[in-house]
Design an enzyme around this catalytic site. Structure first.
Site, PDB file in Angstrom:
ATOM      1  N   HIS A 277       0.824  -1.204   0.000  1.00 31.72           N
ATOM      2  CA  HIS A 277       0.000   0.000   0.000  1.00 31.72           C
ATOM      3  C   HIS A 277       0.864   1.263   0.000  1.00 31.72           C
ATOM      4  O   HIS A 277       0.341   2.369  -0.002  1.00 31.72           O
ATOM      5  CB  HIS A 277      -0.908  -0.049   1.240  1.00 31.72           C
ATOM      6  CG  HIS A 277      -1.967   1.000   1.261  1.00 31.72           C
ATOM      7  ND1 HIS A 277      -2.295   1.764   0.160  1.00 31.72           N
ATOM      8  CD2 HIS A 277      -2.791   1.421   2.231  1.00 31.72           C
ATOM      9  CE1 HIS A 277      -3.262   2.602   0.472  1.00 31.72           C
ATOM     10  NE2 HIS A 277      -3.566   2.412   1.730  1.00 31.72           N
ATOM     11  N   CYS A 278       2.209   1.109   0.052  1.00 33.54           N
ATOM     12  CA  CYS A 278       3.027   2.316   0.223  1.00 33.54           C
ATOM     13  C   CYS A 278       3.872   2.680  -0.997  1.00 33.54           C
ATOM     14  O   CYS A 278       3.611   3.682  -1.652  1.00 33.54           O
ATOM     15  CB  CYS A 278       3.932   2.142   1.443  1.00 33.54           C
ATOM     16  SG  CYS A 278       3.007   2.099   2.973  1.00 33.54           S
ATOM     17  N   ILE A 279       4.897   1.855  -1.265  1.00 34.04           N
ATOM     18  CA  ILE A 279       5.909   2.273  -2.257  1.00 34.04           C
ATOM     19  C   ILE A 279       5.303   2.541  -3.653  1.00 34.04           C
ATOM     20  O   ILE A 279       5.669   3.528  -4.282  1.00 34.04           O
ATOM     21  CB  ILE A 279       7.054   1.235  -2.367  1.00 34.04           C
ATOM     22  CG1 ILE A 279       7.510   0.759  -0.994  1.00 34.04           C
ATOM     23  CG2 ILE A 279       8.233   1.767  -3.179  1.00 34.04           C
ATOM     24  CD1 ILE A 279       8.273   1.751  -0.186  1.00 34.04           C
ATOM     25  N   LEU A 281       2.389   3.623  -4.352  1.00 38.49           N
ATOM     26  CA  LEU A 281       1.369   4.689  -4.355  1.00 38.49           C
ATOM     27  C   LEU A 281       1.872   6.029  -3.817  1.00 38.49           C
ATOM     28  O   LEU A 281       1.624   7.075  -4.408  1.00 38.49           O
ATOM     29  CB  LEU A 281       0.157   4.270  -3.501  1.00 38.49           C
ATOM     30  CG  LEU A 281      -0.491   2.918  -3.777  1.00 38.49           C
ATOM     31  CD1 LEU A 281      -1.764   2.781  -2.956  1.00 38.49           C
ATOM     32  CD2 LEU A 281      -0.845   2.772  -5.253  1.00 38.49           C
ATOM     33  N   ASP A 282       2.590   5.965  -2.680  1.00 36.96           N
ATOM     34  CA  ASP A 282       2.892   7.211  -1.967  1.00 36.96           C
ATOM     35  C   ASP A 282       3.629   8.265  -2.803  1.00 36.96           C
ATOM     36  O   ASP A 282       3.277   9.450  -2.743  1.00 36.96           O
ATOM     37  CB  ASP A 282       3.695   6.916  -0.690  1.00 36.96           C
ATOM     38  CG  ASP A 282       2.908   6.024   0.268  1.00 36.96           C
ATOM     39  OD1 ASP A 282       1.717   5.801   0.005  1.00 36.96           O
ATOM     40  OD2 ASP A 282       3.496   5.562   1.254  1.00 36.96           O
TER      41      ASP A 282
END
Ligand SMILES: NC(=O)c1ccc[n+]([C@@H]2O[C@H](COP(=O)([O-])OP(=O)(O)OC[C@H]3O[C@@H](n4cnc5c(N)ncnc54)[C@H](O)[C@@H]3O)[C@@H](O)[C@H]2O)c1
Length: 453
Positions: A277-279, A281-282
């Site tokens: 959910h992080c790399i 998208l962020d």
């Protein structure tokens, strides 16, 4: 000033003597471990989630998050230290609220702030004087000031005086046995100095080290720098894998050798793409924000371009490897080993394995998967069950594609039975060689003469 002093001091006192009640909005990968830490620190914790399923499982003492043991949830539910609810009005009992709801991207890769907005609306409907609200969800710089503050002010509060607002990015690393919520330093930045002070006190009561920064924007940007740093460096080593492939050099050997430099180098490894959910998208949150300021974030865009092409690169590797055996992807039986986005976890979000499977099937392959942590893949209403890893299945597959290198898999057994392995993680490098042909991310294709021989 008097209002600030009294509301702030009352809150600080309540945090100090643990009579403060903590509310956590969103009980997922981030919210649940955080709720457990607050409960361990001696607070009464009310977890609010819109999902009936999540709440009823938790209230029956069952954890849905791999890193949080069910026994821990059950213990705190039994003792009354933790309760989960879908009843928003219970948040009114809280003195501190942490918001940990999803921040996905829309189809056009713009920030989807709907979850943050609805969670903040809930928090502000239930807010009272002497409450601190901390946003944990990863987001673009400016969110806390532009979304949280106006919603609270609309309800008549003065931020920094009677309510306190801060941003504190979660750094949870699912599956990490060393760094968990408690011992990972936590960055906190408030809207005002009083907001930072109160949020620091709240988190400092359950997390070993707090790093206070001067503003919510600095805290928001800290998280985006961390994840952009990872995305860019992964992009760099993925490109290095492609470079090594073309040069006929072993990328893993080069990276291991470079990592012997005791300063100025940090080891990253190539792979089939990025997930979670992080790399993936962020960094787009930052890119989007900067587009609104007419600035193009070139490193972010380039890393994203390289990383998102890796599943197709892997499928190309599979196609070449099959071709060397005079086989086509079309009609081949391919077993994908490991589908979670990284080692030893069960999270499928944005996993590159899903793209690898889709691309192989588009080319006519029959694809099955095995993952010790993922019993099934649910996508667009379809459920795909994992297959067991039998010797026969390993032997009969035209190719095994190692996408995620879970430690629970016996790779020697895979080597002993398979005929062709495409190993995107270097999981097989130290194993006893067998008849299985192993193709790595950066392996020189055999020349036509070698194939003939
Ligand atoms: N998963 C990670 O490893 C990780 C690490 C660092 C930061 N983050 C960030 O933390 C945030 C949360 O991510 P996550 O992985 O915990 O998500 P998640 O999907 O695991 O959990 C989110 C939970 O929020 C609930 N929810 C959604 N809308 C709600 C609402 N309006 N009110 C109450 N509950 C609501 C959902 O039902 C779900 O249970 C995201 O911004 C993410 O980028 C995640």
């Amino acid at each position: 000033m008097a209002a600030e002093t009294s509301a702030k001091q009352t809150l600080l006192d309540r945090i100090h003597d643990r009579t403060a009640v903590v509310g956590v909005i969103g009980l997922g990968y981030v919210g649940l471990p955080l709720a457990m830490e607050f409960a361990k620190a001696g607070f009464h914790v009310i977890g609010y989630d819109v999902s009936e399923r999540v709440v009823s499982r938790l209230m029956s003492g069952e954890s849905h998050i791999q890193d949080v043991p069910s026994a821990e949830v059950a213990r705190f539910v039994r003792s009354g230290a933790f309760e989960a609810t879908t009843d928003e009005s219970r948040l009114h009992e809280a003195d501190g609220i942490s918001i940990a709801v999803p921040t996905p991207l829309s189809k056009t890769r713009d920030p989807d702030m709907s979850y943050v907005i609805s969670a903040t609306e809930a928090a502000s409907r239930q807010a009272h004087s002497g409450m601190v609200i901390v946003l944990e969800s990863t987001t673009y710089p400016g969110t806390t000031r532009e979304i949280l503050v106006p919603l609270l002010e609309k309800r008549g509060f003065t931020v920094g005086e009677d309510v306190f607002v801060a941003f504190s990015p979660e750094r949870v690393d699912p599956g990490n046995p060393v760094y968990v919520t408690k011992n990972t330093p936590k960055v906190v930045g408030g809207i005002t100095a009083a907001c930072t002070e109160v949020a620091t006190a709240l988190y400092g009561s359950c997390i070993e080290q707090i790093v206070s920064v001067s503003s919510a924007e600095a805290a928001e940007l800290t998280k985006l720098l961390e994840n952009t740093f990872r995305s860019v460096n992964i992009g760099l080593v993925n490109e290095m894998a492609i470079v090594c492939d073309k040069l006929g050099v072993d990328v893993w050997e080069v990276i291991d050798a470079a990592a012997t430099k005791p300063f100025g180098f940090m080891k990253f490894t190539p792979g089939p793409g990025i997930g979670g959910h992080c790399i993936p998208l962020d960094p787009h949150y930052l890119a989007w924000k900067m587009r609104t300021l007419n600035y193009k974030t070139r490193f972010i865009d380039l890393a994203s371009e390289i990383n998102s092409q890796m599943p197709a690169y892997v499928v190309e590797k599979v196609a070449h490897a099959l071709n060397d055996e005079r086989k086509a992807v079309n009609g081949s039986t391919i077993l994908v080993l490991g589908v979670a986005y990284k080692r030893d976890i069960d999270d499928l979000r944005e996993s590159p394995a899903l793209d690898v499977i889709r691309l192989l099937e588009e080319q006519g392959a029959t694809v099955t998967f095995h993952d010790p942590h993922v019993p099934c893949i649910r996508e667009d209403g379809h459920v795909r069950e994992r297959v067991e890893l039998t010797d026969e299945r390993l032997a009969s597959a035209d190719a095994i594609v190692i996408v995620t290198d879970h430690r629970a898999v016996d790779y020697q057994r895979v080597m002993d039975n398979a005929t062709l392995i495409v190993d995107t993680r270097n999981a097989t490098h130290a194993l006893v060689r067998t008849k299985a042909r192993v193709v790595s991310l950066a392996t020189v294709r055999p020349t036509p003469e070698a194939i003939e021989a």
